[in-house]
Enzyme design. Structure first.
Site, PDB file in Angstrom:
ATOM      1  N   GLY A  31       0.803  -1.219   0.000  1.00 17.27           N
ATOM      2  CA  GLY A  31       0.000   0.000   0.000  1.00 17.27           C
ATOM      3  C   GLY A  31       0.832   1.263   0.000  1.00 17.27           C
ATOM      4  CG  HIS A  34       5.177   4.765  -4.883  1.00 11.36           C
ATOM      5  ND1 HIS A  34       5.762   4.055  -5.906  1.00 11.36           N
ATOM      6  CD2 HIS A  34       5.578   4.170  -3.735  1.00 11.36           C
ATOM      7  CE1 HIS A  34       6.507   3.090  -5.410  1.00 11.36           C
ATOM      8  NE2 HIS A  34       6.404   3.122  -4.084  1.00 11.36           N
ATOM      9  CG  HIS A  37       3.220   0.557  -5.344  1.00  9.29           C
ATOM     10  ND1 HIS A  37       3.310   1.607  -4.470  1.00  9.29           N
ATOM     11  CD2 HIS A  37       3.828  -0.499  -4.735  1.00  9.29           C
ATOM     12  CE1 HIS A  37       3.937   1.218  -3.370  1.00  9.29           C
ATOM     13  NE2 HIS A  37       4.281  -0.048  -3.511  1.00  9.29           N
ATOM     14  CE  LYS A 151      13.081   1.361  -3.631  1.00  7.07           C
ATOM     15  NZ  LYS A 151      12.723   0.618  -2.466  1.00  7.07           N
ATOM     16  CG  ASP A 152      11.842  -4.103  -3.115  1.00 10.77           C
ATOM     17  OD1 ASP A 152      12.357  -3.671  -2.082  1.00 10.77           O
ATOM     18  OD2 ASP A 152      10.873  -3.553  -3.671  1.00 10.77           O
ATOM     19  CB  SER A 187      10.525   3.941  -1.477  1.00 15.37           C
ATOM     20  OG  SER A 187      10.242   3.360  -0.221  1.00 15.37           O
TER      21      SER A 187
HETATM   22  P1  AMP Z   1       5.986  -2.631  -1.588  1.00 14.49           P
HETATM   23  O1  AMP Z   1       4.630  -2.010  -1.454  1.00 14.49           O
HETATM   24  O2  AMP Z   1       7.100  -1.713  -1.220  1.00 14.49           O
HETATM   25  O3  AMP Z   1       6.075  -3.990  -0.942  1.00 14.49           O
HETATM   26  O4  AMP Z   1       6.184  -2.905  -3.141  1.00 14.49           O
HETATM   27  C1  AMP Z   1       5.280  -3.678  -3.872  1.00 14.49           C
HETATM   28  C2  AMP Z   1       5.900  -4.006  -5.210  1.00 14.49           C
HETATM   29  O5  AMP Z   1       6.164  -2.792  -5.911  1.00 14.49           O
HETATM   30  C3  AMP Z   1       7.236  -4.748  -5.092  1.00 14.49           C
HETATM   31  O6  AMP Z   1       7.322  -5.718  -6.121  1.00 14.49           O
HETATM   32  C4  AMP Z   1       8.235  -3.640  -5.287  1.00 14.49           C
HETATM   33  O7  AMP Z   1       9.480  -4.087  -5.806  1.00 14.49           O
HETATM   34  C5  AMP Z   1       7.522  -2.779  -6.304  1.00 14.49           C
HETATM   35  N1  AMP Z   1       8.043  -1.414  -6.257  1.00 14.49           N
HETATM   36  C6  AMP Z   1       8.086  -0.591  -5.178  1.00 14.49           C
HETATM   37  N2  AMP Z   1       8.681   0.557  -5.508  1.00 14.49           N
HETATM   38  C7  AMP Z   1       9.036   0.452  -6.816  1.00 14.49           C
HETATM   39  C8  AMP Z   1       9.698   1.308  -7.747  1.00 14.49           C
HETATM   40  N3  AMP Z   1      10.155   2.505  -7.389  1.00 14.49           N
HETATM   41  N4  AMP Z   1       9.876   0.856  -9.005  1.00 14.49           N
HETATM   42  C9  AMP Z   1       9.445  -0.370  -9.380  1.00 14.49           C
HETATM   43  N5  AMP Z   1       8.822  -1.218  -8.557  1.00 14.49           N
HETATM   44  C10 AMP Z   1       8.612  -0.809  -7.293  1.00 14.49           C
END
Ligand code: AMP
Length: 282
Positions: A31, A34, A37, A151-152, A187
């Site tokens: 959640g 941005h 996502h 990113k991850d 992020s």
């Molecule tokens: P998170 O909500 O941080 O767990 O991220 C959810 C998914 O979005 C994960 O697969 C992240 O790698 C991806 N994600 C988060 N930030 C970015 C970004 N800046 N660029 C590309 N993918 C992202």
């Protein structure tokens, strides 16, 4: 857009899609959505008939209690944002008890050492938590394709391994890093940075770019020392690690082999917020 909290309800909605032979894409998130996502969701929408986005802040992957407590919760805005891009989205917002069946703990996994370096070394238990929730989500949603951000990158490699080890019938699709104007990787945690720090955070990206330029001509140890120096001189960012590894095993590189792909990884703290980034080098 349908918002579903109960996993049995989600399964029965999706079973109908699957009997109609519709392709289901899946984008798991925590959640505070941005543009990063949304780039995953948009890619999923172009490649599938229907896309499930999950929003769940997974407690078992947080090694730091304060980070979990401070994790932003913006569900109302997230729903509005998703509604602006498509009606073909199902939003899954499980509760802790619901998705974990009451037992909110991690399983223990091994991923050939992928889980031991970098994020694995600095965040004990993190990847067990990630793998546990991703396995639960993938077996609940049972998508054709699931989308994860580079990113991850270490997480992406671990999930690819998880899917292979467990023989899960899903294709993992890697998606490029989305960045703010100054290069800072998007992020949810960026919201916790002060305005000045967020502006200055282009420094992380610029340092990775310079490391990439140096990679053609300088040896790995010299590049690592140069990065260490650059951060030692910077008063805003505190470096936790900088590593150059080959992309498939994530083992730290010593001598560079021309047939392998390498990537630089970094974790830094600023304003008490932990930021990570990475960049392909060749
Ligand atoms: P998170 O909500 O941080 O767990 O991220 C959810 C998914 O979005 C994960 O697969 C992240 O790698 C991806 N994600 C988060 N930030 C970015 C970004 N800046 N660029 C590309 N993918 C992202």
């Amino acid at each position: 857009m349908q918002v579903i909290q109960d996993k049995e309800e989600l399964k029965s909605v999706l079973e109908k899609q699957q009997t109609d032979n519709l392709a289901v894409g899946f984008v798991p998130t925590m959640g505070a959505l941005h543009k990063g996502h949304l780039s995953l969701v948009e890619q999923a929408l172009t490649e599938n008939d229907i896309v499930v986005v999950s929003i769940f802040v997974n407690p078992t992957q947080f090694d730091n209690k304060e980070d979990l407590e401070k994790y932003p919760n913006t569900l109302k805005e997230d729903i509005e944002l998703l509604q602006t891009i498509s009606n073909n989205i199902i939003l899954f917002t499980p509760t802790k008890e619901g998705i974990y069946d009451g037992q909110i703990t991690s399983k223990t996994y091994e991923f050939n050492g992928l889980e031991k370096v970098m994020e694995g070394a600095f965040r004990p238990g993190h990847f067990n938590g990630v793998a546990t929730i991703v396995e639960l989500l993938l077996t609940t949603v049972n998508p054709n394709k699931a989308y994860f951000g580079e990113k991850d990158f270490q997480q992406l490699q671990i999930i690819t391994k998880l899917v292979a080890n467990k023989k899960l019938p899903v294709t993992i699709v890697p998606c490029p890093i989305s960045r703010e104007e100054n290069g800072l990787a998007r992020s949810s945690r960026n919201e916790r940075l002060s305005k000045t720090t967020r502006k200055a955070a282009g420094f992380i990206f610029k340092t990775l770019q310079t490391a990439k330029r140096k990679f053609g001509t300088e040896n790995v140890q010299d590049i690592k020392e140069w990065v260490q120096h650059a951060f030692a001189k910077n008063t805003i960012f505190e470096m936790e690690y900088f590593e150059i590894t080959d992309e498939s095993t994530l083992t730290p590189a010593k001598k560079v082999q021309s047939d392998l792909k390498y990537r630089a990884f970094i974790a830094v703290y600023a304003d008490g917020v932990r930021l990570i980034d990475n960049m392909p080098l060749n």
